[in-house]
Design a protein around this motif. Structure first.
Motif, PDB file in Angstrom:
ATOM      1  N   THR A  25      26.641  38.981  39.773  1.00 16.62           N
ATOM      2  CA  THR A  25      27.962  39.125  39.458  1.00 16.62           C
ATOM      3  C   THR A  25      28.758  40.112  40.452  1.00 16.62           C
ATOM      4  N   ASP A  29      34.776  39.689  40.369  1.00 18.16           N
ATOM      5  CA  ASP A  29      34.462  38.866  39.413  1.00 18.16           C
ATOM      6  C   ASP A  29      34.408  39.534  37.855  1.00 18.16           C
ATOM      7  N   TRP A  30      33.732  40.633  38.038  1.00 16.75           N
ATOM      8  CA  TRP A  30      33.583  41.599  36.773  1.00 16.75           C
ATOM      9  C   TRP A  30      34.995  42.127  36.357  1.00 16.75           C
ATOM     10  N   ARG A  32      38.182  40.841  37.069  1.00 16.02           N
ATOM     11  CA  ARG A  32      39.080  39.785  37.066  1.00 16.02           C
ATOM     12  C   ARG A  32      38.664  39.230  35.457  1.00 16.02           C
ATOM     13  N   GLU A  33      37.266  38.765  35.372  1.00 17.89           N
ATOM     14  CA  GLU A  33      36.812  37.813  34.486  1.00 17.89           C
ATOM     15  C   GLU A  33      36.417  38.773  33.006  1.00 17.89           C
ATOM     16  N   THR A  38      43.456  41.187  36.457  1.00 20.43           N
ATOM     17  CA  THR A  38      43.690  40.121  37.377  1.00 20.43           C
ATOM     18  C   THR A  38      44.698  40.528  38.458  1.00 20.43           C
ATOM     19  N   GLU A  45      36.708  35.559  49.952  1.00 18.50           N
ATOM     20  CA  GLU A  45      35.259  35.905  49.160  1.00 18.50           C
ATOM     21  C   GLU A  45      34.501  36.200  50.280  1.00 18.50           C
ATOM     22  N   CYS A  52      41.057  41.620  47.986  1.00 21.71           N
ATOM     23  CA  CYS A  52      40.187  41.703  46.696  1.00 21.71           C
ATOM     24  C   CYS A  52      40.050  43.301  46.728  1.00 21.71           C
ATOM     25  N   CYS A  64      34.861  41.744  46.859  1.00 22.47           N
ATOM     26  CA  CYS A  64      34.188  40.344  46.764  1.00 22.47           C
ATOM     27  C   CYS A  64      32.691  40.591  47.548  1.00 22.47           C
TER      28      CYS A  64
END
Ligand code: FES
Ligand code: FES
Length: 163
Positions: A25, A29-30, A32-33, A38, A45, A52, A64
């Motif tokens: 992960t 991603d951690w 944002r998700e 966000t 990426e 990022c 990223c």
């Protein structure tokens, strides 16, 4: 087969946050998700665009390119953490508005992180130092001059004692 989850504890924007993540992960991603922060954007990426960017223990990093497990025990500041405690814009954020330092806004979180890290370390940067600090952040809209102007304006306002 389910993946192994690892427990992490990270200070994010002044609050202690915990999570369970897979080894692969990414930090972005951690954020944002899982934390729904966000404001940190995903562009290329692979470490090129800077969209990022977050601060890790006060230093700008590409989220990223980091795994969330690598942030365990560290302090992260995202663009959401740059606002004043009451939620109003910081001097730097307001300066971006004042000089039209953004158009589509995609690069803006990364630019703000790079600029804040610069001003924290060097409150009175030269134009060359400003350009160097944002040299790893790509903007496809502004031509960069308004961003440089925004950071210079923020530095002047801070020097004049604005809060
Ligand atoms: S999304 Fe991370 S550097 Fe572009
Ligand atoms: S404002 Fe659009 S990419 Fe910078």
């Amino acid at each position: 087969m389910s993946e192994v989850l690892y427990s992490i504890a990270v200070e994010v924007n002044g609050a202690q946050r915990a999570g369970h993540v897979t080894a692969r992960t990414s930090l972005v991603d951690w954020l944002r998700e899982h934390l729904h922060l966000t404001g940190t954007h995903i562009g290329c990426e692979h470490g090129i665009c800077g969209a990022c960017s977050v601060m890790l223990d006060g230093e700008p990093v590409r989220s990223c390119l980091m795994y969330a497990v690598q942030a365990d025990g560290h302090r992260i500041t995202t663009v959401e953490g740059l606002a004043q405690p009451d939620g109003s814009l910081s001097i730097l954020q307001d300066s971006f508005c004042e000089t039209h330092g953004l158009q589509c806004g995609y690069c803006t979180p990364g630019m703000l992180i790079a600029a804040q890290a610069l001003l924290d370390a060097n409150p009175r940067p030269t134009e060359a130092e400003i350009r160097d600090a944002i040299g790893g952040n790509l903007c496809r809209c502004t031509g960069y001059q308004q961003i440089v102007d925004a950071i210079a304006l923020a530095a002047r306002r801070i020097a004049e004692g604005a809060t």
